[in-house]
Design a protein around this motif. Structure first.
Motif, PDB file in Angstrom:
ATOM      1  N   PRO A   1       0.915  -1.306  -0.042  1.00  0.00           N
ATOM      2  CA  PRO A   1       0.183  -0.252   0.153  1.00  0.00           C
ATOM      3  C   PRO A   1       1.006   1.425   0.160  1.00  0.00           C
ATOM      4  N   ILE A   2       0.306   2.441  -0.557  1.00  0.00           N
ATOM      5  CA  ILE A   2       1.086   3.477  -0.747  1.00  0.00           C
ATOM      6  C   ILE A   2       0.383   4.687   0.314  1.00  0.00           C
ATOM      7  N   TYR A   3       1.030   4.894   1.297  1.00  0.00           N
ATOM      8  CA  TYR A   3       0.290   5.862   2.135  1.00  0.00           C
ATOM      9  C   TYR A   3       1.332   6.996   2.121  1.00  0.00           C
ATOM     10  N   THR A   4       0.759   8.226   2.526  1.00  0.00           N
ATOM     11  CA  THR A   4       1.324   9.269   2.878  1.00  0.00           C
ATOM     12  C   THR A   4       1.808   9.395   4.214  1.00  0.00           C
ATOM     13  N   GLU A   5       2.887  10.266   4.631  1.00  0.00           N
ATOM     14  CA  GLU A   5       3.366  10.223   5.936  1.00  0.00           C
ATOM     15  C   GLU A   5       1.915  10.644   7.087  1.00  0.00           C
ATOM     16  N   SER A   6       1.103  11.769   6.674  1.00  0.00           N
ATOM     17  CA  SER A   6      -0.046  12.348   7.356  1.00  0.00           C
ATOM     18  C   SER A   6      -0.938  11.188   7.362  1.00  0.00           C
ATOM     19  N   GLU A   7      -1.186   9.948   6.486  1.00  0.00           N
ATOM     20  CA  GLU A   7      -2.236   9.002   6.626  1.00  0.00           C
ATOM     21  C   GLU A   7      -1.468   8.188   7.335  1.00  0.00           C
ATOM     22  N   LYS A   8      -0.311   8.006   7.525  1.00  0.00           N
ATOM     23  CA  LYS A   8       0.308   6.940   8.319  1.00  0.00           C
ATOM     24  C   LYS A   8       0.024   7.341   9.994  1.00  0.00           C
ATOM     25  N   GLN A   9       0.409   8.669  10.020  1.00  0.00           N
ATOM     26  CA  GLN A   9       0.347   9.009  11.502  1.00  0.00           C
ATOM     27  C   GLN A   9      -1.133   9.291  11.741  1.00  0.00           C
ATOM     28  N   ALA A  10      -1.985   9.305  11.116  1.00  0.00           N
ATOM     29  CA  ALA A  10      -3.308   9.356  11.434  1.00  0.00           C
ATOM     30  C   ALA A  10      -3.985   7.830  11.783  1.00  0.00           C
ATOM     31  N   TYR A  11      -3.387   7.012  10.953  1.00  0.00           N
ATOM     32  CA  TYR A  11      -3.670   5.610  11.114  1.00  0.00           C
ATOM     33  C   TYR A  11      -3.100   5.138  12.388  1.00  0.00           C
ATOM     34  N   TYR A  12      -1.937   5.325  12.986  1.00  0.00           N
ATOM     35  CA  TYR A  12      -1.092   5.050  14.199  1.00  0.00           C
ATOM     36  C   TYR A  12      -1.863   5.627  15.196  1.00  0.00           C
ATOM     37  N   LYS A  13      -2.196   7.071  15.149  1.00  0.00           N
ATOM     38  CA  LYS A  13      -3.099   7.640  16.210  1.00  0.00           C
ATOM     39  C   LYS A  13      -4.447   7.009  16.403  1.00  0.00           C
ATOM     40  N   MET A  14      -5.267   6.615  15.383  1.00  0.00           N
ATOM     41  CA  MET A  14      -6.340   5.990  15.600  1.00  0.00           C
ATOM     42  C   MET A  14      -6.137   4.574  16.198  1.00  0.00           C
ATOM     43  N   LEU A  15      -5.060   4.043  16.023  1.00  0.00           N
ATOM     44  CA  LEU A  15      -4.985   2.499  16.605  1.00  0.00           C
ATOM     45  C   LEU A  15      -4.429   2.606  18.303  1.00  0.00           C
ATOM     46  N   LYS A  16      -3.646   3.890  18.625  1.00  0.00           N
ATOM     47  CA  LYS A  16      -3.499   4.238  19.728  1.00  0.00           C
ATOM     48  C   LYS A  16      -4.519   4.559  20.630  1.00  0.00           C
ATOM     49  N   GLU A  17      -5.207   5.447  20.110  1.00  0.00           N
ATOM     50  CA  GLU A  17      -6.542   5.940  20.782  1.00  0.00           C
ATOM     51  C   GLU A  17      -7.489   4.894  21.325  1.00  0.00           C
ATOM     52  N   SER A  18      -7.634   3.529  20.140  1.00  0.00           N
ATOM     53  CA  SER A  18      -8.615   2.579  20.390  1.00  0.00           C
ATOM     54  C   SER A  18      -8.116   1.517  21.259  1.00  0.00           C
ATOM     55  N   GLY A  19      -6.754   1.672  21.678  1.00  0.00           N
ATOM     56  CA  GLY A  19      -6.091   0.430  22.594  1.00  0.00           C
ATOM     57  C   GLY A  19      -5.744  -0.597  21.765  1.00  0.00           C
ATOM     58  N   MET A  20      -5.508  -0.469  20.565  1.00  0.00           N
ATOM     59  CA  MET A  20      -5.225  -1.530  19.588  1.00  0.00           C
ATOM     60  C   MET A  20      -3.571  -1.603  19.867  1.00  0.00           C
ATOM     61  N   PRO A  21      -2.987  -2.728  19.816  1.00  0.00           N
ATOM     62  CA  PRO A  21      -1.522  -2.851  19.853  1.00  0.00           C
ATOM     63  C   PRO A  21      -0.948  -2.517  18.473  1.00  0.00           C
ATOM     64  N   LEU A  22       0.424  -1.844  18.565  1.00  0.00           N
ATOM     65  CA  LEU A  22       0.919  -1.480  17.331  1.00  0.00           C
ATOM     66  C   LEU A  22       1.946  -2.605  16.712  1.00  0.00           C
TER      67      LEU A  22
END
Length: 55
Positions: free
Chosen positions: A34-55
């Motif tokens: 997959p091709i993701y921009t840095e801002s898309e990656k940051q938003a994805y990891y932020k969502m995972l962190k806020e939801s309590g999902m493991p990284l």
């Protein structure tokens, strides 16, 4: 009874250029990672962190 007409989104400017570049790259290489921009990656990891999902 009339059917509502849906507006078809049209890309212009930089968004259209990026879309075409990604589409052409996908034609050349149909199964890349997959091709993701840095801002898309940051938003994805932020969502995972806020939801309590493991990284």
């Amino acid at each position: 009874m009339a059917t509502p007409v849906k507006i078809i989104p049209t890309l212009h400017g930089e968004a259209a250029k990026i879309f075409l570049e990604r589409a052409e790259e996908r034609e050349r290489n149909p199964h890349p990672s997959p091709i993701y921009t840095e801002s898309e990656k940051q938003a994805y990891y932020k969502m995972l962190k806020e939801s309590g999902m493991p990284l």
